[in-house]
Design a protein around this motif. Structure first.
Motif, PDB file in Angstrom:
ATOM      1  N   GLU A  54       1.382  -0.932   8.916  1.00  0.00           N
ATOM      2  CA  GLU A  54       1.605  -2.370   8.766  1.00  0.00           C
ATOM      3  C   GLU A  54       2.919  -2.827   9.387  1.00  0.00           C
ATOM      4  O   GLU A  54       3.075  -4.012   9.727  1.00  0.00           O
ATOM      5  CB  GLU A  54       1.596  -2.742   7.277  1.00  0.00           C
ATOM      6  CG  GLU A  54       0.273  -2.500   6.573  1.00  0.00           C
ATOM      7  CD  GLU A  54       0.181  -1.104   5.974  1.00  0.00           C
ATOM      8  OE1 GLU A  54      -0.655  -0.910   5.073  1.00  0.00           O
ATOM      9  OE2 GLU A  54       0.931  -0.201   6.408  1.00  0.00           O
ATOM     10  N   GLY A 102       3.891   1.470  -1.623  1.00  0.00           N
ATOM     11  CA  GLY A 102       4.277   1.584  -3.015  1.00  0.00           C
ATOM     12  C   GLY A 102       5.709   1.974  -3.288  1.00  0.00           C
ATOM     13  O   GLY A 102       6.033   2.379  -4.408  1.00  0.00           O
ATOM     14  N   ARG A 150       3.709   4.017   8.260  1.00  0.00           N
ATOM     15  CA  ARG A 150       3.227   2.774   7.665  1.00  0.00           C
ATOM     16  C   ARG A 150       2.741   1.846   8.790  1.00  0.00           C
ATOM     17  O   ARG A 150       3.538   1.126   9.402  1.00  0.00           O
ATOM     18  CB  ARG A 150       4.334   2.114   6.849  1.00  0.00           C
ATOM     19  CG  ARG A 150       4.789   2.974   5.675  1.00  0.00           C
ATOM     20  CD  ARG A 150       5.866   2.320   4.843  1.00  0.00           C
ATOM     21  NE  ARG A 150       7.144   2.214   5.532  1.00  0.00           N
ATOM     22  CZ  ARG A 150       8.046   3.190   5.605  1.00  0.00           C
ATOM     23  NH1 ARG A 150       7.807   4.347   5.037  1.00  0.00           N
ATOM     24  NH2 ARG A 150       9.181   3.006   6.244  1.00  0.00           N
ATOM     25  N   SER A 196       0.820  -1.213   0.000  1.00  0.00           N
ATOM     26  CA  SER A 196       0.000   0.000   0.000  1.00  0.00           C
ATOM     27  C   SER A 196       0.854   1.263   0.000  1.00  0.00           C
ATOM     28  O   SER A 196       0.397   2.325  -0.431  1.00  0.00           O
ATOM     29  CB  SER A 196      -0.923   0.006   1.224  1.00  0.00           C
ATOM     30  OG  SER A 196      -0.169   0.006   2.426  1.00  0.00           O
TER      31      SER A 196
END
Length: 320
Positions: A140, A75, A138, A73
């Motif tokens: 994640e 990128g 981020r 996500s």
């Protein structure tokens, strides 16, 4: 308007001092110096040659990033290599260009490791390290390291405090990351007066905290009037807190056209244009008080080497 007195920035180390001059703008490059607009993962086959080319051409700094995981996500997998390992490698392969990181995500690393690695890279490079620090963007990555994304603001501040302490003689610090008291010490010490720590964005901190504690500020591209207002607020905050002038840098994605007068057209966080509109835009940034722009060539449509040569011939001389 910028500070017309042009009071010099505090001297910290060789990389910081040569990259940042009050009232002037300098140019650097985001690593990898490569085209990878259609994939998050770059081809690094020419990575060292291009960093050396950047140094030879006269760019002031190269900027690495801290991207521990390839998050789809997000990128962009960055330069793939761990930034501290890569800093050590580049320290032995270059001699003049500043080695920057934009930025180390402090809540995802123990600050003792950051302080030790950063001071080592600073000494090995002859004082050329500029360390950007951030709280991370981020989500994640946080569960992968068993860290709390929502608590990253507090973790950033405690990590920052710990790293600062490790640069001192007989360091003393006690917070959530641990306690250090003399005679326990950390070596090596930074090559200059301290590690230059530049804070990225807000890093979940107040403007006053950033202005008081950071050695400079990394911010994001904005339309000219908005950026001018933000930088005025930055200078006013420094003045109100009795702080010396401190530098501001920002990234800029560019795609350099063959036609030197091609008008700007937008790309992600930047634009495509000929070198003349680019130079005029950079002069505007200099006028409002930006001290360094880290150019990112990821979305270049022409050969990277040609873009570097064009920049060196037509743009760099304006900002030497």
């Amino acid at each position: 308007m910028r500070d017309e007195t042009n009071t010099p920035f505090p001297q910290i180390n060789r990389g910081f001092d040569t990259t940042f001059q009050n009232g002037q703008l300098s140019l650097g490059l985001v690593v990898p110096i490569a085209q990878y607009g259609h994939s998050p993962v770059p081809d690094l086959s020419d990575h060292l040659r291009r960093v050396k080319q950047a140094e030879t051409l006269g760019f002031k700094a190269v900027w690495l990033r801290d991207v521990p995981f390839n998050v789809p996500s997000f990128g962009d997998a960055g330069q793939l290599f761990d930034p501290f390992t890569y800093l050590g490698f580049l320290a032995g392969q270059t001699s003049e260009i500043a080695l920057g990181v934009a930025s180390i995500v402090l809540p995802l690393r123990h600050p003792a490791h950051v302080a030790k690695s950063a001071a080592s890279a600073d000494v090995l490079s002859g004082g050329r390290l500029i360390l950007g620090v951030a709280s991370g963007d981020r989500p994640e990555e946080y569960p992968a390291m068993n860290e709390n994304f929502d608590a990253r603001g507090d973790a950033f501040r405690e990590s920052f405090e710990y790293i600062r302490a490790m640069g001192q003689t007989a360091p003393r610090v006690s917070n959530g990351f641990g306690s250090v008291n003399a005679p326990v010490d950390m070596l090596p010490k930074p090559a200059g007066t301290k590690l230059p720590l530049l804070i990225t964005g807000s890093s979940r901190q107040s403007p006053d905290w950033i202005a008081k504690n950071g050695d400079g500020w990394m911010t994001y591209p904005r339309p000219g009037v908005a950026q001018d207002r933000v930088l005025q607020d930055w200078r006013e905050t420094l003045l109100r807190l009795g702080q010396p002038p401190k530098p501001v840098l920002q990234p800029l994605y560019i795609d350099l056209a063959k036609d030197p007068d091609e008008a700007p057209s937008p790309i992600h966080l930047g634009f495509r244009s000929g070198h003349r509109p680019l130079t005029r835009y950079l002069k505007q940034l200099e006028e409002i008080g930006v001290n360094h722009v880290a150019l990112n060539l990821r979305f270049s449509t022409g050969p990277i080497e040609d873009s570097l040569e064009q920049l060196a011939e037509h743009v760099l001389p304006t900002f030497s």
